[in-house]
Structures are given as structure tokens and as C-alpha cells.
Design a protein around this motif. Structure first.
Motif, PDB file in Angstrom:
ATOM      1  N   ARG A 117     -35.993  -8.588 -35.668  1.00 12.59           N
ATOM      2  CA  ARG A 117     -37.123  -8.061 -35.902  1.00 12.59           C
ATOM      3  C   ARG A 117     -37.982  -8.093 -34.649  1.00 12.59           C
ATOM      4  O   ARG A 117     -38.161  -9.176 -34.160  1.00 12.59           O
ATOM      5  CB  ARG A 117     -37.980  -8.330 -37.078  1.00 12.59           C
ATOM      6  CG  ARG A 117     -37.245  -7.775 -38.353  1.00 12.59           C
ATOM      7  CD  ARG A 117     -37.214  -6.268 -38.567  1.00 12.59           C
ATOM      8  NE  ARG A 117     -36.603  -6.114 -39.820  1.00 12.59           N
ATOM      9  CZ  ARG A 117     -35.148  -5.447 -39.929  1.00 12.59           C
ATOM     10  NH1 ARG A 117     -34.731  -5.736 -38.733  1.00 12.59           N
ATOM     11  NH2 ARG A 117     -34.905  -5.337 -40.808  1.00 12.59           N
ATOM     12  N   GLU A 118     -38.846  -7.347 -34.082  1.00 13.35           N
ATOM     13  CA  GLU A 118     -39.885  -7.389 -33.057  1.00 13.35           C
ATOM     14  C   GLU A 118     -40.913  -7.820 -33.757  1.00 13.35           C
ATOM     15  O   GLU A 118     -41.542  -7.071 -34.783  1.00 13.35           O
ATOM     16  CB  GLU A 118     -39.998  -6.094 -32.424  1.00 13.35           C
ATOM     17  CG  GLU A 118     -40.972  -6.094 -31.393  1.00 13.35           C
ATOM     18  CD  GLU A 118     -41.239  -4.692 -30.512  1.00 13.35           C
ATOM     19  OE1 GLU A 118     -41.767  -4.803 -29.453  1.00 13.35           O
ATOM     20  OE2 GLU A 118     -40.720  -3.671 -31.087  1.00 13.35           O
ATOM     21  N   THR A 119     -41.884  -8.745 -33.184  1.00  8.47           N
ATOM     22  CA  THR A 119     -43.155  -9.201 -33.921  1.00  8.47           C
ATOM     23  C   THR A 119     -44.002  -8.687 -33.096  1.00  8.47           C
ATOM     24  O   THR A 119     -44.265  -8.420 -31.808  1.00  8.47           O
ATOM     25  CB  THR A 119     -43.059 -10.864 -33.921  1.00  8.47           C
ATOM     26  OG1 THR A 119     -44.359 -11.225 -34.305  1.00  8.47           O
ATOM     27  CG2 THR A 119     -43.104 -11.189 -32.486  1.00  8.47           C
ATOM     28  N   PHE A 176     -47.325 -14.848 -30.003  1.00  7.70           N
ATOM     29  CA  PHE A 176     -45.987 -15.303 -30.120  1.00  7.70           C
ATOM     30  C   PHE A 176     -45.343 -15.664 -28.971  1.00  7.70           C
ATOM     31  O   PHE A 176     -44.542 -16.604 -28.883  1.00  7.70           O
ATOM     32  CB  PHE A 176     -45.213 -14.114 -30.936  1.00  7.70           C
ATOM     33  CG  PHE A 176     -43.667 -14.415 -31.161  1.00  7.70           C
ATOM     34  CD1 PHE A 176     -43.068 -15.194 -32.064  1.00  7.70           C
ATOM     35  CD2 PHE A 176     -42.791 -13.832 -30.258  1.00  7.70           C
ATOM     36  CE1 PHE A 176     -41.896 -15.467 -32.099  1.00  7.70           C
ATOM     37  CE2 PHE A 176     -41.294 -14.119 -30.415  1.00  7.70           C
ATOM     38  CZ  PHE A 176     -40.841 -15.153 -31.293  1.00  7.70           C
ATOM     39  N   PHE A 177     -45.625 -14.710 -28.069  1.00 11.28           N
ATOM     40  CA  PHE A 177     -45.093 -15.109 -26.865  1.00 11.28           C
ATOM     41  C   PHE A 177     -46.113 -14.942 -25.743  1.00 11.28           C
ATOM     42  O   PHE A 177     -46.611 -14.175 -24.666  1.00 11.28           O
ATOM     43  CB  PHE A 177     -44.236 -13.740 -26.189  1.00 11.28           C
ATOM     44  CG  PHE A 177     -43.549 -13.736 -24.983  1.00 11.28           C
ATOM     45  CD1 PHE A 177     -43.354 -15.112 -24.374  1.00 11.28           C
ATOM     46  CD2 PHE A 177     -42.676 -12.842 -24.676  1.00 11.28           C
ATOM     47  CE1 PHE A 177     -42.539 -15.028 -23.035  1.00 11.28           C
ATOM     48  CE2 PHE A 177     -41.751 -12.853 -23.392  1.00 11.28           C
ATOM     49  CZ  PHE A 177     -41.740 -14.256 -22.676  1.00 11.28           C
ATOM     50  N   LEU A 221     -38.291 -11.767 -22.162  1.00 16.25           N
ATOM     51  CA  LEU A 221     -38.112 -11.943 -23.753  1.00 16.25           C
ATOM     52  C   LEU A 221     -38.452 -13.104 -24.388  1.00 16.25           C
ATOM     53  O   LEU A 221     -37.726 -14.158 -23.661  1.00 16.25           O
ATOM     54  CB  LEU A 221     -36.523 -11.309 -24.041  1.00 16.25           C
ATOM     55  CG  LEU A 221     -36.497  -9.911 -23.645  1.00 16.25           C
ATOM     56  CD1 LEU A 221     -34.676  -9.594 -23.592  1.00 16.25           C
ATOM     57  CD2 LEU A 221     -37.108  -8.944 -24.365  1.00 16.25           C
ATOM     58  N   LYS A 222     -38.756 -13.240 -25.455  1.00 18.58           N
ATOM     59  CA  LYS A 222     -38.545 -14.557 -26.126  1.00 18.58           C
ATOM     60  C   LYS A 222     -37.998 -14.322 -27.581  1.00 18.58           C
ATOM     61  O   LYS A 222     -38.342 -13.147 -28.218  1.00 18.58           O
ATOM     62  CB  LYS A 222     -40.093 -15.126 -26.275  1.00 18.58           C
ATOM     63  CG  LYS A 222     -40.092 -16.383 -27.068  1.00 18.58           C
ATOM     64  CD  LYS A 222     -41.552 -17.073 -27.366  1.00 18.58           C
ATOM     65  CE  LYS A 222     -41.464 -18.086 -27.898  1.00 18.58           C
ATOM     66  NZ  LYS A 222     -43.166 -18.845 -28.423  1.00 18.58           N
ATOM     67  N   LEU A 223     -37.194 -15.263 -27.988  1.00 15.87           N
ATOM     68  CA  LEU A 223     -36.390 -15.029 -29.242  1.00 15.87           C
ATOM     69  C   LEU A 223     -36.618 -16.214 -30.012  1.00 15.87           C
ATOM     70  O   LEU A 223     -36.492 -17.281 -29.538  1.00 15.87           O
ATOM     71  CB  LEU A 223     -35.092 -14.454 -29.290  1.00 15.87           C
ATOM     72  CG  LEU A 223     -34.469 -14.245 -30.684  1.00 15.87           C
ATOM     73  CD1 LEU A 223     -33.571 -13.067 -30.325  1.00 15.87           C
ATOM     74  CD2 LEU A 223     -33.537 -15.477 -30.788  1.00 15.87           C
ATOM     75  N   ALA A 236     -40.177 -10.867 -28.784  1.00 17.03           N
ATOM     76  CA  ALA A 236     -41.262  -9.961 -28.119  1.00 17.03           C
ATOM     77  C   ALA A 236     -40.893  -9.904 -26.739  1.00 17.03           C
ATOM     78  O   ALA A 236     -40.382 -10.892 -26.172  1.00 17.03           O
ATOM     79  CB  ALA A 236     -42.727 -10.697 -28.452  1.00 17.03           C
ATOM     80  N   ASN A 237     -41.508  -9.053 -26.006  1.00 21.57           N
ATOM     81  CA  ASN A 237     -41.151  -8.993 -24.311  1.00 21.57           C
ATOM     82  C   ASN A 237     -42.681  -8.974 -23.793  1.00 21.57           C
ATOM     83  O   ASN A 237     -43.469  -8.609 -24.362  1.00 21.57           O
ATOM     84  CB  ASN A 237     -40.418  -7.617 -24.255  1.00 21.57           C
ATOM     85  CG  ASN A 237     -40.995  -6.372 -24.641  1.00 21.57           C
ATOM     86  OD1 ASN A 237     -41.042  -5.983 -25.648  1.00 21.57           O
ATOM     87  ND2 ASN A 237     -41.919  -5.840 -23.638  1.00 21.57           N
ATOM     88  N   SER A 238     -42.380  -9.276 -22.620  1.00 23.29           N
ATOM     89  CA  SER A 238     -43.618  -9.192 -21.674  1.00 23.29           C
ATOM     90  C   SER A 238     -43.669  -7.773 -21.101  1.00 23.29           C
ATOM     91  O   SER A 238     -43.216  -6.816 -21.519  1.00 23.29           O
ATOM     92  CB  SER A 238     -43.411 -10.292 -20.390  1.00 23.29           C
ATOM     93  OG  SER A 238     -42.313  -9.519 -19.461  1.00 23.29           O
TER      94      SER A 238
END
Length: 214
Positions: free
Chosen positions: A22-24, A29-30, A168-170, A179-181
Motif C-alpha cells: 500500500r502507498e502511504t 513516513f518518508f 522510494l522508502k518501504l 512512499a516516494n520522493s
């Protein structure tokens, strides 16, 4: 019989369906790509300006292949971020298999560059051709990140075609989420490599500052 899907053909929709990804939208989060970033020295900026100049020169004589991207852009960034030094080490062309819970389907691929500290995955780096949209490679990078053997620590990735960069961070627990930058690009005025290197350094410092469990 297990069906095998090449990682290059994996979509985010498939990862959501088969692996519960899932995308947060949590703003904190990031934070690693926006908060706690250090500054660069003038020498580092001059070095990154040369990297950008070298890349733009290569663009004048296409095609620019993945190996060229690694040599001209990614290798200098890894060096300046300190990922060639202890306590990190580099592996390239790492084979990965990811099985779904029902074991009826498997994703198979190779990570271009993997930065590790001991056995912990620090940064998954996916390199593409210069004409490849970095956003398209998100599914492939996220699939690799899901394969990390560590479930408690976050995993980071950088997708790049040499001109564009996306982080990206997972995290895997309690449910896989990411989530992504924003997309950094050498087409922008100035030199976005400054910010890219700051984020890479931030990730490296965060990892070395926090003790890892065995």
C-alpha cells in the motif's frame, strides 16, 4: 506449477493485489528526503557540476545505455555518498526471487546495484536507459524492496535513468507500505544532483547512527 513474472514487467497494481503493498499518505513516513539534510562543500558542488556536464555531453550521442549511466552518473554519486567505504559494501546484478503467499506466482529479476551494511539492505539502485521514464520503474524497484530479508528496518531505493532520480522508502511491518520522493531531474535549472547526493548521504548517516539487530 509456479508461474514466473519478470520483475521488469511488474506493476504496482500487481504488488498491491498479490503482496498487500500500500502507498502511504502519512507526511512523516518518508522524511529522509526532506529533513535533516546536510550541506555540500564547494568542492562537492564542483564535482557534481562536472558529472552533469559529462552526462549532457553523452546525451548528444545516443543511445545512452544502462552501463554508461552507471559509470558516468551513479558511480560518482555512490562514491561521494560514502557507499564504497566501510561499513557499507556493494553488490551488483543480485538475483532475486519473490514468492506470493500461495506460492502460485513468483517474481524474478536482478537488482542492478545493492548497497548493504552487514546483511541489511540499505539502498536498492535501479539504473535505466536515458529514454526510460523513472516513474515506470517504481514497480520493479518496489518488488525488489519487498524481497529484503529484514522485516523491521526500512529499505530505500533510487531509480535513475541518469537524468531523472526518484527515491522510494518501504517498510514491511505491520503491512508493506511505501512512499516516494519528488522526481529530481538534470533538465531542471541548476543542478538537482546536489539534492540527490544530500538524500543519499542522509540515508547512509541514518543507518550508521542506528544500531542494527542481529
Amino acid at each position: 506449477m509456479v508461474s514466473v513474472i519478470p520483475a521488469s514487467q511488474v506493476s504496482i497494481a500487481l504488488l498491491e493485489e498479490r503482496y498487500g503493498l500500500r502507498e502511504t499518505t502519512q507526511p512523516d513516513f518518508f522524511g529522509e528526503w526532506t529533513q535533516g539534510l546536510g550541506s555540500l562543500t564547494e568542492l562537492e558542488k564542483q564535482y557534481l557540476d562536472r558529472v552533469k556536464t559529462h552526462f549532457k555531453r553523452l546525451l548528444k550521442n545516443p543511445p545512452l545505455l544502462e552501463n554508461s549511466v552507471k559509470m558516468v552518473v551513479l558511480s560518482p554519486l555512490l562514491d561521494r555518498a560514502g557507499f564504497y567505504d566501510d561499513p557499507f559494501h556493494i553488490q551488483s546484478e543480485v538475483s532475486i526471487d519473490i514468492a506470493a503467499e500461495d506460492e502460485g506466482q513468483m517474481i524474478r529479476g536482478r537488482i542492478d546495484v545493492l548497497v548493504l551494511k552487514d546483511r541489511f539492505w540499505i539502498l536498492v539502485l535501479e539504473a535505466k536507459r536515458s529514454d526510460f521514464d523513472a516513474n515506470v520503474a517504481m514497480g520493479q524497484a518496489l518488488a525488489y524492496m519487498l524481497a529484503t530479508p529484514e522485516s523491521e528496518q526500512p529499505t530505500f531505493a533510487m531509480v535513475s535513468n541518469g537524468q531523472s532520480f526518484l527515491f522510494l522508502k518501504l517498510t514491511k511491518t505491520p503491512q508493506p507500505q511505501y512512499a516516494n520522493s519528488r522526481l529530481f531531474s538534470l533538465a531542471n535549472p541548476g543542478n538537482d544532483l546536489y539534492e540527490v547526493l544530500k538524500v543519499m548521504k542522509r540515508i547512509g548517516k541514518m543507518v550508521t547512527a542506528e544500531p542494527q539487530s542481529d
